[in-house]
Design an enzyme around this catalytic site. Structure first.
Site, PDB file in Angstrom:
ATOM      1  N   MET A   1     -29.386  -8.607  68.837  1.00 49.11           N
ATOM      2  CA  MET A   1     -29.934  -8.669  70.196  1.00 49.11           C
ATOM      3  C   MET A   1     -29.155  -7.733  71.110  1.00 49.11           C
ATOM      4  O   MET A   1     -27.934  -7.836  71.228  1.00 49.11           O
ATOM      5  CB  MET A   1     -29.881 -10.100  70.730  1.00 49.11           C
ATOM      6  CG  MET A   1     -30.873 -11.033  70.040  1.00 49.11           C
ATOM      7  SD  MET A   1     -30.768 -12.726  70.646  1.00 49.11           S
ATOM      8  CE  MET A   1     -29.322 -13.305  69.732  1.00 49.11           C
TER       9      MET A   1
ATOM     10  N   CYS B   1     -38.690  -2.667  67.811  1.00 53.36           N
ATOM     11  CA  CYS B   1     -38.331  -2.788  69.225  1.00 53.36           C
ATOM     12  C   CYS B   1     -39.473  -2.274  70.102  1.00 53.36           C
ATOM     13  O   CYS B   1     -39.925  -1.141  69.951  1.00 53.36           O
ATOM     14  CB  CYS B   1     -37.053  -2.020  69.526  1.00 53.36           C
ATOM     15  SG  CYS B   1     -36.566  -2.124  71.274  1.00 53.36           S
TER      16      CYS B   1
ATOM     17  N   LYS C   1     -36.507  -4.412  59.992  1.00 55.82           N
ATOM     18  CA  LYS C   1     -37.037  -5.429  60.899  1.00 55.82           C
ATOM     19  C   LYS C   1     -38.231  -4.837  61.624  1.00 55.82           C
ATOM     20  O   LYS C   1     -38.151  -3.740  62.176  1.00 55.82           O
ATOM     21  CB  LYS C   1     -35.977  -5.873  61.907  1.00 55.82           C
ATOM     22  CG  LYS C   1     -36.404  -7.039  62.786  1.00 55.82           C
ATOM     23  CD  LYS C   1     -35.242  -7.530  63.648  1.00 55.82           C
ATOM     24  CE  LYS C   1     -35.595  -8.841  64.363  1.00 55.82           C
ATOM     25  NZ  LYS C   1     -36.547  -8.651  65.459  1.00 55.82           N
TER      26      LYS C   1
ATOM     27  N   GLY D   1     -38.928 -15.430  64.964  1.00 54.17           N
ATOM     28  CA  GLY D   1     -39.825 -15.778  66.061  1.00 54.17           C
ATOM     29  C   GLY D   1     -40.068 -17.256  66.186  1.00 54.17           C
ATOM     30  O   GLY D   1     -40.560 -17.900  65.248  1.00 54.17           O
ATOM     31  N   ASP D   2     -39.696 -17.833  67.315  1.00 52.18           N
ATOM     32  CA  ASP D   2     -39.948 -19.244  67.644  1.00 52.18           C
ATOM     33  C   ASP D   2     -39.214 -20.222  66.730  1.00 52.18           C
ATOM     34  O   ASP D   2     -39.663 -21.354  66.551  1.00 52.18           O
ATOM     35  CB  ASP D   2     -41.452 -19.555  67.625  1.00 52.18           C
ATOM     36  CG  ASP D   2     -42.234 -18.724  68.640  1.00 52.18           C
ATOM     37  OD1 ASP D   2     -41.603 -18.163  69.541  1.00 52.18           O
ATOM     38  OD2 ASP D   2     -43.472 -18.648  68.507  1.00 52.18           O
TER      39      ASP D   2
ATOM     40  N   GLY E   1     -32.763 -16.117  67.329  1.00 53.55           N
ATOM     41  CA  GLY E   1     -32.439 -15.139  68.353  1.00 53.55           C
ATOM     42  C   GLY E   1     -32.070 -15.754  69.675  1.00 53.55           C
ATOM     43  O   GLY E   1     -30.971 -16.266  69.870  1.00 53.55           O
TER      44      GLY E   1
END
Length: 369
Positions: free
Chosen positions: A40, A123, A162, A224-225, A247
């Site tokens: 991050m 990104c 990624k 994600g989530d 994250g």
């Protein structure tokens, strides 16, 4: 099964195979839990990565490093390539759009001590995509594959990628690109199944993760989530992914990493929160220097002290203080027992001379090329 709704079903019983304390492998790199701490920007400094390891992350990642900055030996960029012995296994993430430049950057990343070279093909930030890097590569499969091939040939460590589902909402570009990246040399893939246009809105469609798992014969990391142990277990069970990536939920909240890994939802006492923050402050100052760290850390104060742990006025007070020393003093006054715990954390750090400092760069260097 719709994996986005599965975790909302109280009767859903995930199989025991989804034990997040199981080891798994990216080629010859063993990863001891099925939780990966995400790269991050503006967050994943060394102190953050080391803390994530202590709380259960089996693999930690640097924030993305500009390959152009590495090529030009930009001092600030090279400052990202600090590796401590207690970070392993560690992935260092690079981004760029020129195969030869990315290959050279990968060689330096390997030399710095990375166990895995990760490449960012997802990104969505304009500063990155306008250079042809990041999510832009989801729409240029030929270039993405040339980059992957060049990097995989340049290093002996595994290479991972990624990516997002695609640039546009509803895109399935990741499913066409993923197998080609594996053929080009990728040893693992991470999928955040939101589009670049979504940024972090809506939800991550992990039905795409399940499809990608079926298409490739390398580990897939679901991103994600992933905000709880229950969600992690369901995503692993329903998709067949090898691991989950955590994250934003881990920002200033290592206890979230512990809960996701072990299901231990015990809330930390004030003294523990303050001690972790004090330790984080000290280590970040050591890494970035007081001037840079003072500004960098301000966002972490509310992250650590939120969740009802400290009163809101106290968090606002810390942000107004001029030095990290003043912040530590106020934390110790608010939680006197934190000092002993922070000292214990300091004592458990590996010897300073065990760190790999590329070209003996000063530890205060920080920034992006």
């Amino acid at each position: 099964m719709n994996v986005n709704s599965a975790w909302q079903l109280p009767g859903y019983d995930a199989p025991m195979a989804s034990n997040l304390r199981e080891s798994w492998w990216i080629r010859d790199v063993e990863i001891t839990t099925r939780v990966v701490l995400a790269p991050m920007a503006g967050v994943s400094v060394q102190a953050f990565r080391r803390q994530g390891r202590r709380y259960g992350a089996g693999l930690v990642c640097s924030e993305m490093v500009s390959c152009a900055g590495i090529e030009h030996r930009n001092e600030k960029t090279l400052g990202y390539l600090r590796v401590a012995t207690d970070e392993h296994p560690l992935a260092i993430q690079i981004f760029g759009s020129e195969p030869a430049v990315m290959a050279d950057a990968a060689r330096m990343v390997e030399a710095a001590g990375a166990d895995i070279v990760d490449m960012n093909f997802g990104c969505p930030v304009r500063k990155v995509t306008k250079t042809g890097a990041g999510a832009n590569l989801l729409e240029d499969a030929e270039l993405a594959c040339r980059i992957t091939d060049a990097v995989a040939r340049a290093v002996s460590v595994p290479v991972s990628v990624k990516m997002r589902r695609g640039v546009e909402n509803g895109s399935r570009a990741c499913l066409a690109l993923g197998p080609r990246l594996v053929d080009a040399g990728a040893a693992a893939l991470t999928l955040h199944p939101r589009s670049a246009k979504q940024m972090y809105t809506g939800y991550a469609d992990h039905s795409l993760t399940a499809e990608l798992v079926e298409l490739v014969d390398v580990p897939v990391i679901a991103s994600g989530d992933i905000t709880s142990h229950a969600k992690a277990v369901v995503v692993l069970s329903a998709t067949g992914a090898a691991a989950v990536m955590v994250g934003r939920g881990a920002q200033g909240n290592p206890w979230a990493v512990r809960e996701i890994t072990d299901g231990d939802g015990a809330q930390p006492a004030r003294e523990e929160v303050a001690a972790e923050l004090i330790h984080f402050i000290h280590e970040t100052v050591r890494e970035l220097g007081e001037h840079r760290a003072s500004g960098f850390l301000k966002k972490f104060y509310s992250w650590y002290l939120g969740h009802g742990r400290f009163p809101k006025p106290f968090k606002q007070e810390l942000v107004q203080l001029d030095s990290t020393g003043e912040v530590v003093t106020r934390l110790l006054a608010a939680a006197p027992g934190a000092g002993e715990r922070a000292a214990q954390l300091e004592a458990e750090l590996p010897a300073r001379n065990d760190e790999i400092l590329l070209d003996q760069l000063p530890i205060s260097v920080y920034g992006g090329g």
